[in-house]
Design an enzyme around this catalytic site. Sequence first.
Site, PDB file in Angstrom:
ATOM      1  N   LYS A  16     -23.139 -40.597 -28.816  1.00 18.00           N
ATOM      2  CA  LYS A  16     -21.990 -40.047 -28.082  1.00 18.00           C
ATOM      3  C   LYS A  16     -22.479 -38.948 -27.151  1.00 18.00           C
ATOM      4  O   LYS A  16     -23.095 -37.982 -27.588  1.00 18.00           O
ATOM      5  CB  LYS A  16     -20.954 -39.482 -29.060  1.00 18.00           C
ATOM      6  CG  LYS A  16     -19.806 -38.721 -28.395  1.00 18.00           C
ATOM      7  CD  LYS A  16     -18.925 -38.034 -29.427  1.00 18.00           C
ATOM      8  CE  LYS A  16     -17.889 -37.130 -28.771  1.00 18.00           C
ATOM      9  NZ  LYS A  16     -17.067 -36.392 -29.760  1.00 18.00           N
ATOM     10  N   ASP A  45     -16.214 -31.520 -23.427  1.00 23.93           N
ATOM     11  CA  ASP A  45     -14.979 -32.075 -23.977  1.00 23.93           C
ATOM     12  C   ASP A  45     -13.865 -31.041 -23.974  1.00 23.93           C
ATOM     13  O   ASP A  45     -13.804 -30.177 -24.845  1.00 23.93           O
ATOM     14  CB  ASP A  45     -15.219 -32.578 -25.405  1.00 23.93           C
ATOM     15  CG  ASP A  45     -13.965 -33.214 -26.000  1.00 23.93           C
ATOM     16  OD1 ASP A  45     -13.064 -33.589 -25.226  1.00 23.93           O
ATOM     17  OD2 ASP A  45     -13.897 -33.338 -27.241  1.00 23.93           O
ATOM     18  N   LYS A  60      -7.552 -29.104 -25.847  1.00 23.53           N
ATOM     19  CA  LYS A  60      -7.896 -28.336 -27.035  1.00 23.53           C
ATOM     20  C   LYS A  60      -7.247 -26.949 -26.965  1.00 23.53           C
ATOM     21  O   LYS A  60      -7.109 -26.371 -25.878  1.00 23.53           O
ATOM     22  CB  LYS A  60      -9.414 -28.171 -27.148  1.00 23.53           C
ATOM     23  CG  LYS A  60     -10.161 -29.453 -27.456  1.00 23.53           C
ATOM     24  CD  LYS A  60     -11.657 -29.194 -27.550  1.00 23.53           C
ATOM     25  CE  LYS A  60     -12.426 -30.484 -27.785  1.00 23.53           C
ATOM     26  NZ  LYS A  60     -12.168 -31.043 -29.121  1.00 23.53           N
ATOM     27  N   ASP A  99     -20.939 -31.506 -27.237  1.00 21.19           N
ATOM     28  CA  ASP A  99     -20.359 -32.786 -27.649  1.00 21.19           C
ATOM     29  C   ASP A  99     -21.200 -33.977 -27.206  1.00 21.19           C
ATOM     30  O   ASP A  99     -20.806 -35.121 -27.411  1.00 21.19           O
ATOM     31  CB  ASP A  99     -18.930 -32.911 -27.117  1.00 21.19           C
ATOM     32  CG  ASP A  99     -18.024 -33.674 -28.063  1.00 21.19           C
ATOM     33  OD1 ASP A  99     -18.370 -33.781 -29.254  1.00 21.19           O
ATOM     34  OD2 ASP A  99     -16.975 -34.174 -27.627  1.00 21.19           O
ATOM     35  N   ASP A 148      -8.129 -36.500 -27.091  1.00 20.07           N
ATOM     36  CA  ASP A 148      -9.210 -35.710 -27.670  1.00 20.07           C
ATOM     37  C   ASP A 148      -9.963 -36.502 -28.745  1.00 20.07           C
ATOM     38  O   ASP A 148     -10.931 -36.011 -29.311  1.00 20.07           O
ATOM     39  CB  ASP A 148      -8.675 -34.403 -28.260  1.00 20.07           C
ATOM     40  CG  ASP A 148      -9.771 -33.391 -28.537  1.00 20.07           C
ATOM     41  OD1 ASP A 148     -10.846 -33.492 -27.904  1.00 20.07           O
ATOM     42  OD2 ASP A 148      -9.575 -32.502 -29.393  1.00 20.07           O
ATOM     43  N   GLU A 159     -11.829 -38.992 -28.085  1.00 20.70           N
ATOM     44  CA  GLU A 159     -12.476 -39.748 -27.018  1.00 20.70           C
ATOM     45  C   GLU A 159     -13.850 -40.274 -27.386  1.00 20.70           C
ATOM     46  O   GLU A 159     -14.315 -41.283 -26.849  1.00 20.70           O
ATOM     47  CB  GLU A 159     -12.599 -38.878 -25.761  1.00 20.70           C
ATOM     48  CG  GLU A 159     -13.791 -37.949 -25.677  1.00 20.70           C
ATOM     49  CD  GLU A 159     -13.869 -36.910 -26.788  1.00 20.70           C
ATOM     50  OE1 GLU A 159     -14.987 -36.521 -27.157  1.00 20.70           O
ATOM     51  OE2 GLU A 159     -12.809 -36.477 -27.299  1.00 20.70           O
ATOM     52  N   ARG A 186     -14.955 -41.789 -30.006  1.00 19.19           N
ATOM     53  CA  ARG A 186     -14.937 -43.141 -30.567  1.00 19.19           C
ATOM     54  C   ARG A 186     -14.716 -44.202 -29.488  1.00 19.19           C
ATOM     55  O   ARG A 186     -15.109 -45.351 -29.656  1.00 19.19           O
ATOM     56  CB  ARG A 186     -13.864 -43.231 -31.661  1.00 19.19           C
ATOM     57  CG  ARG A 186     -12.440 -43.036 -31.199  1.00 19.19           C
ATOM     58  CD  ARG A 186     -11.507 -42.682 -32.339  1.00 19.19           C
ATOM     59  NE  ARG A 186     -11.764 -41.339 -32.840  1.00 19.19           N
ATOM     60  CZ  ARG A 186     -11.120 -40.793 -33.878  1.00 19.19           C
ATOM     61  NH1 ARG A 186     -10.192 -41.493 -34.520  1.00 19.19           N
ATOM     62  NH2 ARG A 186     -11.408 -39.568 -34.274  1.00 19.19           N
TER      63      ARG A 186
END
Length: 516
Positions: free
Chosen positions: A278, A283, A290, A301, A360, A362, A364
């Site tokens: 990933k 993010d 967030k 991230d 959020d 995201e 996956r």
Amino acid sequence: MTALTLSTAAASGLRADAIVVGVVKGGSSDKGTVVVAHGAEAVDKAYDGKLGSVLETLGASGGEGEVTKLPAPSGFKAPLVLAVGLGGEPQKDGAYEGETLRRAAGAAARALAGSKKAAFALPVDDAEDVGAIAEGALLGAYAFTTYKEVADEKGTPKNGKAPLAEVAILGGKPRDKAYKAAIERALAVAEELNRARDLINTPPNDLNPESFAAVAQAAAKEHGIKVQVLDEKALEKGGYGGILGVGAGSASGPRLVKLSYKAPKANKNTKHLAFVGKGITYDSGGISLKPAGHNETMKCDMAGAAAVFAAVVSAARLGLEVNVTGWLALAENMPSGSATRPGDVLRMYSGKTVEVLNTDAEGRLVLADAIAKASEEKPDAIVDVATLTGAMMLALGSRTFGIMANDDAFRGSIHESAEEAGEPAWPMPLPSHLRKAMDSPTADIANMGERMGGGLVAGLFLKEFVGEGITWAHLDIAGPAFNESAPFGYTPKGGTGSAVRTLVRLAERTAAGDLG
């Protein structure tokens, strides 16, 4: 990078800034409460056998990672002795575990920042011990100073100290093949892991999907790794709806990078591992923004992609007899007029549709596309690595990553690899009853399910995109990927490079015929 050598010189005659020795908590009254570990007998003798007592007077206890400095004895060319705690007595057969030595060497190297050279007289019983000490010292000496004002032409930070410049390990055998190999392995893995740390620590205004891909391309060229980069147009043509959907709100377009290392003696029987990372270079949460206080460290991230990148390059540098393909799913998750909205439906690379209930969640989505693509090559196993869920941090804390898999034996192999590498990890289940919560009335699946067990729900989502019959595991490194507290052992503040050593160890075991 800190230089590394093996030395047969006597501690007293070695020109260095410091001699590093190990000490432990004594278990008997006749030895005292602080005992000098083997490897430093000559140093202890120079204190008339009373080094432990002197350290005890100075307040030392021998506790793990504890550092105590004192003047070197008369006749030594080094002016300083640094005693580092190893914790308790040796774990087995009079020897210390590799992770104990690794952490001690890291703590010592960190404490000697600003020094030119240090001699490490820690316990050495075999080549593995030398490798552990070398790796710990190289990782402990790490410092991210790219954005610091420098005081001189050597790059010394104006308000800090340069990393320890050279480490000489005493007690090794410079001409022995096993010892040489241990040093070479430590250098390769530590250098690539530290490069992963650099990427994680780089601010998002300088590291976006395009620049990350450029770093990967340069490293691939240097080490003979094949590389392919898919930009926005190629991603759109290929139908990568997950990666495109996550990157839709950013001015920096997404990328999918493929790194392919082929074993030197590859044949039809050579095993093939696919690592998927990933790589969300920043993010914000997207439209599902967030809350305040949760954005400041979100440059980390992309730590999963950094770990995959470092592992593939390490495998190439070590010449492992296993084919390794790395997939870096890179995007920036930002809110804007073009961003994916909660309620949107994305058509993924696999053909499945996903209802996005939370932008959020995201990671996956980008992983799902990369896993589906990696599955097409029918590798022997796929391992994805991601800073995926806060739920995993709640479950396992900030130093342990979770392991989920569709095969119990493979999950066990990864756990063993992590233990051998010295990375805390724990096997986690994939309860089938949690899958139903991701049912969507609109699409094939939703990207959210039950809140409780959220880390397991994410794993179940990813499982949906693994090719039929392919062994797969998911490493959720959300906790240990970024250290917000004080440094410890060989772990710095900031990016840690979590999972790099586990992936390398897994590749080594696979090359040796132990895939699990």
